[in-house]
Design an enzyme around this catalytic site. Structure first.
Site, short mmCIF file in Angstrom:
data_model
loop_
_atom_site.label_atom_id
_atom_site.label_comp_id
_atom_site.label_asym_id
_atom_site.label_seq_id
_atom_site.Cartn_x
_atom_site.Cartn_y
_atom_site.Cartn_z
N ARG A 1 37.35 70.15 5.31
CA ARG A 1 36.68 70.10 6.73
C ARG A 1 37.88 70.60 7.68
NH1 ARG A 1 38.18 66.95 11.13
NH2 ARG A 1 39.03 65.46 9.73
N ARG A 2 39.22 70.03 7.52
CA ARG A 2 40.33 70.52 8.55
C ARG A 2 40.50 72.20 8.03
NH1 ARG A 2 43.18 64.84 7.78
NH2 ARG A 2 42.44 63.97 9.70
N LYS B 1 36.39 56.30 5.98
CA LYS B 1 36.21 57.77 5.39
C LYS B 1 36.58 58.18 4.02
CE LYS B 1 40.49 59.80 7.29
NZ LYS B 1 41.14 60.26 6.18
N ARG C 1 53.73 63.47 5.56
CA ARG C 1 52.95 64.82 6.11
C ARG C 1 53.77 65.23 7.63
NH1 ARG C 1 46.46 64.92 5.00
NH2 ARG C 1 46.41 63.50 3.11
#
Length: 316
Positions: free
Chosen positions: A134-135, A81, A158
């Protein structure tokens, strides 16, 4: 006559734990000896840009591809991706590993766990770390009273930021967490239904990139190609290019084989500013490749409210 090489192949990779896992997995399954070469990329240095997989910029891939073209390495291993939709004609994706889960996970700090019946189990005003457009768009769609915000850093970083309370919740790919067998405690983890919360094109897939004219490396990597993954991911990337999705567009796609054709779920943050649109199509590769943004209907408040099955508790 050109001398036949017998030395180990050189695998180029980023140095993050996930990138190393992917490269080591390729090294493990290759039918020939290979060694790893770690390369630092722009994506490792630039931490203030919200990224969408399939950008034309190649934040995580450009420097590795430069080393590949220069002959410093023989193959590059990428999270698929992260690759630009258009490759240098001197380079080709010659193989994919079997695809992992395509789903995203929502990891919630216990202090921000909500029980108000919202589609995402977080409290109003929750700061949700999301590293892609997108998220962020999907957080706004399914929980408009939340605050999607940029989060960068590798997978363990994260998670640490959420545990420390810098974010009330974060959205991350299930594949990365599972591949690294990371401890997510004390966060409460939910899996997001990929039919409703569409993944990034090629999410969960590992790509192996080589020089187009390198017959020796091509023969080695084609032996480990997972053909069904390669076919589905190639179509998702064609859709990404057709919809002009990239680093400045929120776009999701998930393609699976269905009979003699394909089933494709496609979503995009609509160019006219009306919000996220989503639709499922079936057909041949040519049918799907002919689609564009105008074919995707806007999600209305009524259709969003009907998605009670959006997430469920995640168990390894």
């Amino acid at each position: 006559m050109q001398e036949t090489r017998t030395d180990p192949l050189i695998i180029g990779t980023r140095g993050s734990r996930l990138a190393m896992w992917q490269a080591e997995e390729v090294q493990r399954v290759l039918p020939t000896e290979a060694r790893l070469e770690i390369i630092r990329t722009s994506g490792d240095r630039i931490q203030d840009v919200s990224l969408q997989g399939g950008s034309t910029t190649g934040f995580f891939t450009r420097e590795i591809e430069e080393h590949l073209l220069a002959g410093d390495i023989d193959l590059a291993v990428h999270s698929f991706k992260d690759l630009p939709t258009t490759l240098d004609p001197r380079l080709v994706i010659a193989a994919c590993l079997p695809r992992a889960s395509v789903t995203d996970l929502l990891l919630v700090h216990p202090d921000w766990l909500g029980e108000d019946g919202g589609l995402l189990p977080i409290k109003p005003g929750c700061l949700v770390g999301a590293g892609s457009l997108r998220r962020q768009a999907l957080v706004r769609l399914y929980r408009p009273d939340a605050e999607p915000a940029l989060i960068r850093g590798n997978v363990p970083t994260r998670i640490r930021k959420c545990v420390e309370g810098q974010y009330g919740a974060i959205v991350m790919a299930r594949a990365g967490i599972e591949r690294l067998a990371l401890d997510t405690d004390p966060l409460v983890v939910f899996e997001l239904d990929p039919a409703l919360w569409l993944p990034a094109p090629a999410q969960g897939a590992v790509a192996i990139e080589i020089r187009t004219d390198d017959a020796r490396t091509r023969a080695a990597v084609e032996a480990i190609d997972h053909s069904s993954t390669s076919a589905a991911v190639a179509l998702e990337r064609r859709l990404l290019a057709a919809f002009e999705g990239g680093c400045h567009t929120a776009f999701g796609a998930h393609v699976v084989a269905q009979g003699t054709g394909w089933r494709a779920a496609i979503g995009i943050d609509r160019p006219d500013g009306s919000g996220w649109g989503q639709r499922v199509y079936t057909g041949t590769s040519a049918d799907l490749a002919a689609l564009g943004p105008d074919n995707i209907p806007q999600m209305t408040p009524e259709t969003v409210a009907g998605q009670e099955a959006l997430c469920r508790p995640w168990r390894r």
